[in-house]
Design a protein around this motif. Structure first.
Motif, mmCIF file in Angstrom:
data_model
loop_
_atom_site.group_PDB
_atom_site.id
_atom_site.type_symbol
_atom_site.label_atom_id
_atom_site.label_comp_id
_atom_site.label_asym_id
_atom_site.label_seq_id
_atom_site.Cartn_x
_atom_site.Cartn_y
_atom_site.Cartn_z
ATOM 1 N N GLY A 143 0.783 -1.228 0.000
ATOM 2 C CA GLY A 143 0.000 0.000 0.000
ATOM 3 C C GLY A 143 0.813 1.276 0.000
ATOM 4 N N VAL A 144 2.145 1.173 -0.053
ATOM 5 C CA VAL A 144 3.017 2.345 -0.019
ATOM 6 C C VAL A 144 3.484 2.660 -1.434
ATOM 7 C CG1 VAL A 144 5.165 3.314 0.871
ATOM 8 C CG2 VAL A 144 3.744 1.860 2.336
ATOM 9 N N GLU A 145 3.292 3.901 -1.858
ATOM 10 C CA GLU A 145 3.655 4.335 -3.209
ATOM 11 C C GLU A 145 5.161 4.548 -3.330
ATOM 12 O OE1 GLU A 145 3.682 4.695 -6.773
ATOM 13 O OE2 GLU A 145 1.578 4.874 -6.123
ATOM 14 N N LEU A 146 5.768 3.922 -4.358
ATOM 15 C CA LEU A 146 7.202 4.063 -4.587
ATOM 16 C C LEU A 146 7.542 5.125 -5.617
ATOM 17 C CD1 LEU A 146 8.449 0.346 -4.630
ATOM 18 C CD2 LEU A 146 7.921 1.835 -2.674
ATOM 19 N N LEU A 147 6.605 5.486 -6.467
ATOM 20 C CA LEU A 147 6.877 6.420 -7.557
ATOM 21 C C LEU A 147 6.266 7.793 -7.288
ATOM 22 C CD1 LEU A 147 6.180 4.102 -10.638
ATOM 23 C CD2 LEU A 147 8.409 4.742 -9.678
ATOM 24 N N ARG A 148 6.981 8.812 -7.696
ATOM 25 C CA ARG A 148 6.449 10.169 -7.577
ATOM 26 C C ARG A 148 5.184 10.291 -8.426
ATOM 27 N NH1 ARG A 148 9.149 16.154 -8.942
ATOM 28 N NH2 ARG A 148 7.434 17.318 -7.992
ATOM 29 N N GLN A 149 4.168 10.903 -7.851
ATOM 30 C CA GLN A 149 2.887 11.020 -8.528
ATOM 31 C C GLN A 149 2.796 12.311 -9.334
ATOM 32 O OE1 GLN A 149 0.309 8.265 -8.145
ATOM 33 N NE2 GLN A 149 2.474 7.732 -8.026
ATOM 34 N N TYR B 103 5.262 12.250 -14.218
ATOM 35 C CA TYR B 103 6.186 11.465 -13.401
ATOM 36 C C TYR B 103 5.905 9.975 -13.534
ATOM 37 C CZ TYR B 103 7.337 16.085 -11.673
ATOM 38 O OH TYR B 103 7.731 17.400 -11.594
ATOM 39 N N GLY B 104 5.835 9.241 -12.437
ATOM 40 C CA GLY B 104 5.731 7.793 -12.545
ATOM 41 C C GLY B 104 7.006 7.231 -13.143
#
Length: 267
Positions: free
Chosen positions: A32-38, A42-43
């Motif tokens: 549930g933790v985002e690794l990529l810049r939103q 980006y992504g």
């Protein structure tokens, strides 16, 4: 199929791909933790049919000189595919296949395929550039923006640590392009291209949280860690300006094929 977001899941990992926005991986979440810049730009996006900057937007194929749009003056940057709408060819729970037909402003017809494959502890991305007509020089790679800080760690923490052992660094000129001189790798901050003849192998560590390894059989990687919000680790088939200095030729018999795998483990 439509260009809506495609979602894949495997165990505690999930990925969102945006074929309508350059076929970028818009999200990679673990537990549930985002690794990529939103954000829209980006992504992680594929760099096709060239990577990084091409000097003054010009490249040569034999005796013919082509001019590309100068979208990062005075150079052309990161290819055309990141601004295109891709087609979704096939989707399962853990894998998706996308295609994009090369067109203006790129001067040669061809087809690009990206395969996104998710496992419980890894994401594999594959790119192929094919031509059924004229041969042409090309490059392919990826430009991920990894969050410097993960959710649950404040901005006051040291953030992600980037570790790699490169054989050399491409000396960069004032125009941000390699000069052709190779030097010993310098310490951070970086917006630089490094050579890894044994294949790209870069480890990102969020202390106490997660370790992620970016690997590829290619020998070139650009590491960009100047932004406050993110770091970029970009495996690619040649250095910046490689259309002119180290091109890979795409022919009807030999497509350009490359891949990268990101493997993670919890700390």
């Amino acid at each position: 199929m439509s260009s809506d977001e495609i979602k894949l899941g495997a165990g505690a990992a999930d990925v969102t791909v945006q074929p309508g926005n350059g076929c970028r991986v818009g999200s990679l979440r673990v537990d549930g933790v985002e690794l990529l810049r939103q954000g829209e730009r980006y992504g992680s996006f594929p760099m096709v049919p060239w990577c990084g900057r091409t000097r003054e937007g010009r490249f040569r194929n034999g005796d013919t000189v082509h001019q590309l749009p100068v979208n990062a003056p005075p150079h052309a940057i990161h290819g055309t595919a990141r601004d295109a709408v891709w087609k979704t060819a096939r989707v399962t729970d853990t894998e998706a296949v996308f295609t994009y037909d090369l067109t203006d402003p790129w001067p040669y017809p061809g087809r690009v395929t990206q395969i996104v494959e998710l496992a419980e502890d890894a994401l594999t991305l594959r790119l192929a550039i094919e031509t059924y007509d004229d041969s042409f020089p090309a490059q392919a790679g990826w430009h991920p923006w990894f969050n410097r800080h993960l959710e649950g760690t404040g901005g006051e923490s040291e953030g992600v640590q980037v570790h790699f052992d490169a054989a050399w660094q491409e000396l960069r000129g004032d125009d941000h392009l390699p000069t052709g001189t190779r030097v010993d790798p310098a310490p951070s901050p970086w917006d630089d291209c490094f050579g890894m003849p044994g294949g790209v192998d870069v480890t990102l560590t969020w202390p106490g949280r997660l370790e992620l390894k970016v690997a590829s059989r290619e020998e070139w990687v650009v590491v960009y860690d100047e932004p406050a919000e993110a770091v970029c680790v970009e495996p690619q088939t040649g250095p910046p300006n490689g259309l002119n200095t180290a091109p890979r030729l795409v022919t009807p018999l030999e497509p350009l094929e490359t891949s990268t795998t990101w493997t993670w483990r919890r700390l």
